[in-house]
Design a protein around this motif. Structure first.
Motif, PDB file in Angstrom:
ATOM      1  N   SER A  35      31.204  46.912 -11.388  1.00  7.79           N
ATOM      2  CA  SER A  35      30.870  45.490 -11.524  1.00  7.79           C
ATOM      3  C   SER A  35      30.599  45.123 -12.975  1.00  7.79           C
ATOM      4  O   SER A  35      31.073  44.090 -13.468  1.00  7.79           O
ATOM      5  CB  SER A  35      29.650  45.160 -10.658  1.00  7.79           C
ATOM      6  N   ALA A  36      29.826  45.963 -13.685  1.00  4.30           N
ATOM      7  CA  ALA A  36      29.503  45.674 -15.079  1.00  4.30           C
ATOM      8  C   ALA A  36      30.748  45.729 -15.958  1.00  4.30           C
ATOM      9  O   ALA A  36      30.973  44.844 -16.803  1.00  4.30           O
ATOM     10  CB  ALA A  36      28.448  46.651 -15.586  1.00  4.30           C
ATOM     11  N   LEU A  37      31.570  46.751 -15.775  1.00  2.20           N
ATOM     12  CA  LEU A  37      32.786  46.865 -16.579  1.00  2.20           C
ATOM     13  C   LEU A  37      33.744  45.702 -16.310  1.00  2.20           C
ATOM     14  O   LEU A  37      34.308  45.111 -17.237  1.00  2.20           O
ATOM     15  CB  LEU A  37      33.486  48.193 -16.284  1.00  2.20           C
ATOM     16  N   GLY A  38      33.924  45.386 -15.027  1.00  2.00           N
ATOM     17  CA  GLY A  38      34.818  44.278 -14.683  1.00  2.00           C
ATOM     18  C   GLY A  38      34.318  42.961 -15.242  1.00  2.00           C
ATOM     19  O   GLY A  38      35.098  42.168 -15.786  1.00  2.00           O
ATOM     20  N   LEU A  39      33.014  42.719 -15.143  1.00  2.00           N
ATOM     21  CA  LEU A  39      32.456  41.472 -15.664  1.00  2.00           C
ATOM     22  C   LEU A  39      32.646  41.371 -17.168  1.00  2.00           C
ATOM     23  O   LEU A  39      33.053  40.327 -17.688  1.00  2.00           O
ATOM     24  CB  LEU A  39      30.972  41.387 -15.304  1.00  2.00           C
ATOM     25  N   GLY A  40      32.362  42.443 -17.892  1.00  3.86           N
ATOM     26  CA  GLY A  40      32.520  42.415 -19.335  1.00  3.86           C
ATOM     27  C   GLY A  40      33.947  42.124 -19.766  1.00  3.86           C
ATOM     28  O   GLY A  40      34.193  41.317 -20.677  1.00  3.86           O
ATOM     29  N   LEU A  41      34.894  42.763 -19.116  1.00  5.02           N
ATOM     30  CA  LEU A  41      36.299  42.538 -19.451  1.00  5.02           C
ATOM     31  C   LEU A  41      36.728  41.111 -19.140  1.00  5.02           C
ATOM     32  O   LEU A  41      37.444  40.471 -19.926  1.00  5.02           O
ATOM     33  CB  LEU A  41      37.181  43.533 -18.679  1.00  5.02           C
ATOM     34  N   LEU A  42      36.296  40.589 -18.011  1.00  9.12           N
ATOM     35  CA  LEU A  42      36.676  39.231 -17.633  1.00  9.12           C
ATOM     36  C   LEU A  42      36.078  38.193 -18.584  1.00  9.12           C
ATOM     37  O   LEU A  42      36.732  37.203 -18.929  1.00  9.12           O
ATOM     38  CB  LEU A  42      36.242  38.945 -16.191  1.00  9.12           C
ATOM     39  N   ILE A  43      34.834  38.414 -19.015  1.00 11.91           N
ATOM     40  CA  ILE A  43      34.232  37.491 -19.981  1.00 11.91           C
ATOM     41  C   ILE A  43      35.020  37.513 -21.289  1.00 11.91           C
ATOM     42  O   ILE A  43      35.294  36.472 -21.892  1.00 11.91           O
ATOM     43  CB  ILE A  43      32.762  37.861 -20.229  1.00 11.91           C
ATOM     44  N   ALA A  44      35.402  38.715 -21.730  1.00 10.24           N
ATOM     45  CA  ALA A  44      36.159  38.825 -22.979  1.00 10.24           C
ATOM     46  C   ALA A  44      37.509  38.133 -22.889  1.00 10.24           C
ATOM     47  O   ALA A  44      37.958  37.485 -23.835  1.00 10.24           O
ATOM     48  CB  ALA A  44      36.345  40.300 -23.341  1.00 10.24           C
ATOM     49  N   PRO A 101      30.189  39.453 -23.609  1.00  9.79           N
ATOM     50  CA  PRO A 101      30.816  40.482 -22.766  1.00  9.79           C
ATOM     51  C   PRO A 101      29.959  41.729 -22.606  1.00  9.79           C
ATOM     52  O   PRO A 101      29.852  42.286 -21.499  1.00  9.79           O
ATOM     53  CB  PRO A 101      32.121  40.784 -23.509  1.00  9.79           C
ATOM     54  N   VAL A 102      29.329  42.160 -23.679  1.00  5.97           N
ATOM     55  CA  VAL A 102      28.492  43.362 -23.616  1.00  5.97           C
ATOM     56  C   VAL A 102      27.112  43.048 -23.048  1.00  5.97           C
ATOM     57  O   VAL A 102      26.614  43.748 -22.160  1.00  5.97           O
ATOM     58  CB  VAL A 102      28.358  43.996 -25.014  1.00  5.97           C
ATOM     59  N   ALA A 103      26.489  41.978 -23.544  1.00  9.84           N
ATOM     60  CA  ALA A 103      25.117  41.671 -23.156  1.00  9.84           C
ATOM     61  C   ALA A 103      25.002  41.272 -21.694  1.00  9.84           C
ATOM     62  O   ALA A 103      24.122  41.767 -20.967  1.00  9.84           O
ATOM     63  CB  ALA A 103      24.568  40.560 -24.054  1.00  9.84           C
ATOM     64  N   VAL A 104      25.862  40.372 -21.237  1.00  6.31           N
ATOM     65  CA  VAL A 104      25.778  39.914 -19.854  1.00  6.31           C
ATOM     66  C   VAL A 104      26.159  41.040 -18.891  1.00  6.31           C
ATOM     67  O   VAL A 104      25.475  41.266 -17.886  1.00  6.31           O
ATOM     68  CB  VAL A 104      26.677  38.680 -19.631  1.00  6.31           C
ATOM     69  N   ALA A 105      27.231  41.757 -19.201  1.00  5.39           N
ATOM     70  CA  ALA A 105      27.637  42.863 -18.335  1.00  5.39           C
ATOM     71  C   ALA A 105      26.566  43.951 -18.307  1.00  5.39           C
ATOM     72  O   ALA A 105      26.261  44.514 -17.245  1.00  5.39           O
ATOM     73  CB  ALA A 105      28.961  43.446 -18.816  1.00  5.39           C
ATOM     74  N   GLY A 106      25.985  44.259 -19.459  1.00  8.91           N
ATOM     75  CA  GLY A 106      24.933  45.264 -19.510  1.00  8.91           C
ATOM     76  C   GLY A 106      23.721  44.858 -18.705  1.00  8.91           C
ATOM     77  O   GLY A 106      23.127  45.673 -17.985  1.00  8.91           O
ATOM     78  N   TYR A 107      23.351  43.570 -18.802  1.00  3.34           N
ATOM     79  CA  TYR A 107      22.198  43.096 -18.036  1.00  3.34           C
ATOM     80  C   TYR A 107      22.455  43.193 -16.535  1.00  3.34           C
ATOM     81  O   TYR A 107      21.603  43.681 -15.777  1.00  3.34           O
ATOM     82  CB  TYR A 107      21.840  41.654 -18.405  1.00  3.34           C
ATOM     83  N   ILE A 108      23.621  42.740 -16.084  1.00  2.00           N
ATOM     84  CA  ILE A 108      23.922  42.773 -14.654  1.00  2.00           C
ATOM     85  C   ILE A 108      23.953  44.217 -14.145  1.00  2.00           C
ATOM     86  O   ILE A 108      23.425  44.529 -13.069  1.00  2.00           O
ATOM     87  CB  ILE A 108      25.253  42.065 -14.354  1.00  2.00           C
ATOM     88  N   GLY A 109      24.557  45.128 -14.925  1.00  3.80           N
ATOM     89  CA  GLY A 109      24.571  46.518 -14.515  1.00  3.80           C
ATOM     90  C   GLY A 109      23.177  47.082 -14.351  1.00  3.80           C
ATOM     91  O   GLY A 109      22.891  47.825 -13.400  1.00  3.80           O
ATOM     92  N   ALA A 110      22.267  46.716 -15.268  1.00  8.57           N
ATOM     93  CA  ALA A 110      20.885  47.173 -15.174  1.00  8.57           C
ATOM     94  C   ALA A 110      20.148  46.503 -14.016  1.00  8.57           C
ATOM     95  O   ALA A 110      19.400  47.158 -13.274  1.00  8.57           O
ATOM     96  CB  ALA A 110      20.154  46.899 -16.486  1.00  8.57           C
ATOM     97  N   ALA A 111      20.371  45.197 -13.836  1.00  8.94           N
ATOM     98  CA  ALA A 111      19.645  44.449 -12.814  1.00  8.94           C
ATOM     99  C   ALA A 111      20.028  44.876 -11.399  1.00  8.94           C
ATOM    100  O   ALA A 111      19.220  44.757 -10.472  1.00  8.94           O
ATOM    101  CB  ALA A 111      19.880  42.953 -12.989  1.00  8.94           C
ATOM    102  N   ILE A 112      21.244  45.375 -11.222  1.00  8.79           N
ATOM    103  CA  ILE A 112      21.630  45.903  -9.913  1.00  8.79           C
ATOM    104  C   ILE A 112      20.677  47.023  -9.510  1.00  8.79           C
ATOM    105  O   ILE A 112      20.370  47.211  -8.331  1.00  8.79           O
ATOM    106  CB  ILE A 112      23.087  46.389  -9.942  1.00  8.79           C
ATOM    107  N   TRP A 113      20.169  47.734 -10.512  1.00  5.82           N
ATOM    108  CA  TRP A 113      19.255  48.849 -10.259  1.00  5.82           C
ATOM    109  C   TRP A 113      17.796  48.439 -10.245  1.00  5.82           C
ATOM    110  O   TRP A 113      17.014  48.920  -9.422  1.00  5.82           O
ATOM    111  CB  TRP A 113      19.471  49.952 -11.295  1.00  5.82           C
TER     112      TRP A 113
END
Length: 241
Positions: free
Chosen positions: A51-60, A159-171
């Motif tokens: 999810s985090a990787l896909g989100l980051g790529l899509l934002i970019a 792309p990095v900040a939002v994806a990183g946050y979502i990846g962390a928040a899932i946990w």
């Protein structure tokens, strides 16, 4: 050189495609993880990473076209923060409609890719108060990240900040950090690891809207209400390249 933004129909199409792709990644990776392991931790790691990787790529990729909101709370918070004149109401509504439609299409696409019967509603109830609290916190954090990047003039880090946050928040949140009313609606169409029962959707969406307001308040406390340097107009995203 700053160029004219794409026309609204193209931006709306970008939001539809981007949101659909994001939900397909979330739901599809959940289905795949569910079929490969019975260990809930392994499944969560796989789903969070995809999810985090896909989100980051899509934002970019889509950010230069539409701003890559993919999320009604992002669209609403960006629209509201455009002071002193808040224009773009038509654009915001068009974005949200595209996000909702794209999320449903993405969930159905993921179901179809794995040969599952379409039209099966999710059965995972997610209505406990502690889950709603977790969802409000997850959404508040997301809005704070988006607004913070705008205020400090660093939207290129999204792309990095939002994806990183979502990846962390899932946990770190009890809800698994949906943090997106459109994705929540889409995930109701998948009876899988990432699904949510339709009866739980309204409460989840309400918690997300509450979290959006909290995130905006926190951003105001931290950064004030002035627009940050280099802030793009969310209804008129910049084109690059």
């Amino acid at each position: 050189m700053r160029m004219s933004p794409p026309a609204l129909p193209r931006r709306v199409a970008a939001e539809f495609i981007g949101t659909g792709a994001l939900v397909a990644v979330i739901v599809g990776s959940g289905i795949r993880a569910d079929s490969l392991s019975q260990d809930i931790g392994v499944r969560l790691i796989a789903n969070a990473a995809a999810s985090a990787l896909g989100l980051g790529l899509l934002i970019a990729l889509i950010g230069p076209l539409s701003g890559a909101h993919f999320n009604p709370v992002v669209t609403l918070s960006e629209w509201w923060s455009r002071r002193p004149a808040r224009g773009g109401g038509r654009e915001a509504l068009a974005y949200i409609g595209a996000q909702l439609a794209g999320a449903v299409a993405g969930a159905l696409l993921a179901e179809a890719m794995f040969g599952r019967v379409l039209g099966a509603w999710a059965t995972e109830a997610r209505s406990a108060p502690h889950l709603l609290l977790g969802e409000a916190v997850a959404t508040a954090g997301l809005v704070l990240v988006v607004q913070g990047l705008r205020h400090i003039g660093r939207p290129g880090l999204a792309p990095v900040a939002v994806a990183g946050y979502i990846g962390a928040a899932i946990w770190f949140t009890s809800s698994g950090s949906f943090a997106n009313p459109a994705a929540t609606v889409g995930r109701a169409f998948s009876d899988s690891f990432t699904g949510i029962a339709p009866a739980s959707v309204p409460a989840f969406a309400a918690a997300q809207l509450l979290g959006m307001l909290l995130g905006m308040v926190l951003a105001g406390v931290l950064y004030g209400t002035d627009r940050g340097a280099g802030e793009p107009n969310p209804a008129e995203p910049r084109r690059t390249g």
